[in-house]
Write an enzyme that holds these catalytic residues in place. Sequence first.
Site, PDB file in Angstrom:
ATOM      1  N   LEU B  64       5.243   2.622  -3.190  1.00  0.00           N
ATOM      2  CA  LEU B  64       6.707   2.732  -3.217  1.00  0.00           C
ATOM      3  C   LEU B  64       7.148   3.735  -4.275  1.00  0.00           C
ATOM      4  O   LEU B  64       8.307   4.109  -4.343  1.00  0.00           O
ATOM      5  CB  LEU B  64       7.320   1.369  -3.490  1.00  0.00           C
ATOM      6  CG  LEU B  64       6.989   0.308  -2.417  1.00  0.00           C
ATOM      7  CD1 LEU B  64       7.405  -1.071  -2.882  1.00  0.00           C
ATOM      8  CD2 LEU B  64       7.650   0.653  -1.101  1.00  0.00           C
ATOM      9  N   ARG B  65       6.210   4.139  -5.127  1.00  0.00           N
ATOM     10  CA  ARG B  65       6.415   5.218  -6.105  1.00  0.00           C
ATOM     11  C   ARG B  65       7.348   4.873  -7.241  1.00  0.00           C
ATOM     12  O   ARG B  65       7.693   5.738  -8.047  1.00  0.00           O
ATOM     13  CB  ARG B  65       6.886   6.509  -5.411  1.00  0.00           C
ATOM     14  CG  ARG B  65       5.846   7.113  -4.485  1.00  0.00           C
ATOM     15  CD  ARG B  65       4.509   7.268  -5.154  1.00  0.00           C
ATOM     16  NE  ARG B  65       3.674   8.260  -4.478  1.00  0.00           N
ATOM     17  CZ  ARG B  65       2.424   8.518  -4.827  1.00  0.00           C
ATOM     18  NH1 ARG B  65       1.864   7.861  -5.827  1.00  0.00           N
ATOM     19  NH2 ARG B  65       1.727   9.435  -4.193  1.00  0.00           N
ATOM     20  N   ASP B 306      -2.090   2.938   3.994  1.00  0.00           N
ATOM     21  CA  ASP B 306      -2.350   3.637   2.732  1.00  0.00           C
ATOM     22  C   ASP B 306      -1.268   4.690   2.470  1.00  0.00           C
ATOM     23  O   ASP B 306      -1.546   5.830   2.087  1.00  0.00           O
ATOM     24  CB  ASP B 306      -3.742   4.276   2.728  1.00  0.00           C
ATOM     25  CG  ASP B 306      -4.249   4.487   1.299  1.00  0.00           C
ATOM     26  OD1 ASP B 306      -3.733   3.816   0.388  1.00  0.00           O
ATOM     27  OD2 ASP B 306      -5.148   5.317   1.100  1.00  0.00           O
TER      28      ASP B 306
END
Lengths: 317, 425
Positions: B64-65, B306
């Site tokens: 989700l950064r 991924d």
Amino acid sequence: MNLQLSADGRLRHLLTLDGLPRAILTQILDNAESFMDVGEREVKKVPLLRGKSIFNLFFEPSTRTRTTFEIAAKRLSADVVNLNIATSSQTKGEAILDTVDNLAAMNADMFVVRHSQSGAAHFIARHVAPHISVVNAGDGRHAHPTQGLLDMFTIRRYKGAFHNLTVAIVGDVLHSRVARSQIHALTTLGVPEVRVIGPKTLLPVGVEQMGVKVFHSMEQGLAGCDVVIMLRLQNERMKGALLPSSQEYFKFFGLTPEKLALAKPDAIVMHPGPMNRGVEIDSEVADGPQSVILPQVTYGIAVRMAVMAMLAGGAAA
Amino acid sequence: MKILIKNGRVIDPMNARDGVADVCVAAGKIVAVGAAPADFHANRVIDAAGLVVCPGLVDLSVRLREPGFEYKATLESEMLAAAAGGVTSLACPPDTEPPLDEPGLVEMLKFRARNLPGPRVYPIGALTQKLDGKLLTEMAELTEAGCRAFTQADAPLTDTQVLLRAMEYAATFGFSLWLRPQDVSLARGGVAHDGAVASRLGLPGIPTLAETVALATILQLARETGARVHLARLSTREGIAMVRAAKAQGVAVSCDVAATHAHLSENDLLGFDSHCHLMPPLRTLRDRDAIREALRDGSIDALCSDHTPVDEDEKQVPFGESAPGASGVELLLPLTLKWAREMGVPLLQAIDLITWKPAQILGVAGGHLSVGSCADICVFDATAEWVVTPRTLASQGANTPFLDHAMQGRVRYTLIDGHLDFEAH
């Protein structure tokens, strides 16, 4: 790689010799022949590329290759600008594409690119406007097509043809863009036996799939060869545990007069330069009668003229 | 809010159901599958005729950064993308900046996610502090904060003693370790599978040995400590064979692969497309075929996306300098369907790999459509064709090797906790 050919089969970029048809390789070599005498003339110039701007974009330092490209471009009457980006804007963090865009905005017609990353020339070629050609002057371990071509030119000059030759490439094939370009050119031009010789640490996995025979001993690999191509061994290879020492390397894989004697008596010895005397090649061989290492450099100019002229839409001199 | 999903083909692997039925949702729960209760009056009726109704997807790896890499993607953008991909539960690896190695960071992420529409977010905690491979994190505290398992993600763990201690400690509490098997030294400097293609392209290689040597260590330690280990992102035929053998001997391991690796191979690198720069690297066709077969025979337990959104500038560089990873949460379903079509695998079995099976690995309640369970539901059109472009993806990362590829299978509705969080228009 279709990227380097136009829809009608003409050369748009020269990025790799992998997948280029034999007819194009032969045409480049033939055209190079016609440029051979330009260097002998009193006025060493032809006007084929007059008004064209060629940028030598060197992201990695090089003297020899950059100089021969520069001479070749000048003999074709092009305007040449040299940019050693290794020491300029890249260190200021400018992205490659910004550099390329900026130079394109200066109406560049051709980029001659050297970069430490494999695929860098492809990357730039995919990005530039359609009228700009890219010549790969060495990208990482991947390709050095003009070196491969000048080696073919040298072999043809000394051996006349390709169909009856046995050629050995000796040394650090793993890290060598030159070796890869040579292998593609030799197999495309119909050399029946291409060999690579080296310790297992310096040969790439699956290299046989490029159409070569693998040898780990000079005695076996050099037997009956018409052409022996020595590759440069960089000192840093000792650091990566690929080799124990340059002395041991020379003992087993260095080209000495004794080992050369195993090849055919008229075998020629080549090296893309710069040489490490006493590491991969003995001075007696490098300077000996079978060495064609200096002619390779001379031919490099004619071959690069031929490539640039073809890319710019011209043909022979 | 009561929702009636009418006439859809209900595929629910856990309950071995595959047939046309209505699904009734009320107060966030599935209240009926089949005939609606007499007193059920829907506020919203979804006509699912010709569509598939299945459990919401459970994706074992979605980056989700946040925190730290908001320029690559944000929680908002990626949770929306996940919902658009039919995902209702996702595991989020800890390789953020800072990494998820403290309870406060995990609670913050969960809090942020809870207040946004989109899937349930299950953080995977960092196995070591700062992911530096040296000191263990407070695994028990992190578990209380909501971590479902512990991992190094792609960060190296070079010290085998630390790995042994981590397994022993985790086994004390019954925590799971998710490990991507890759020997750090053998993979050093590599950007592509060490094989014929990398040799041809002059790209530094990551050998198969990097996976198998690491696997041998992990399996041996898991056997010895009894720790629960999930092996993430297998990529080689040899590695799959090792895991298959370990399972047969009763070692408590599960494993997954990325959907990209069930389709692509090293051959896709031939044009130096940096979108094919993935970790683990795309390997040979033989490896890819082994993955496809192992998914069929059950040796591989789950498919995941991924999902790794990368800033376009990090891909607009030569291959070896590019950031590895592909955006993929919206492609998990169509790539699973594509595999099933090409392998002749029934949908019931294929959907199991992206719903019930990963739910068990993650240890969460979802992944099925049992009456009384949370209404996490995906409704998709299995035959709808679409083309992958930056515009057809909701993710902020358009970095995928499938750009401009046609896909079959498009999500129409995603219900999470009984809310219609995504609806295709």
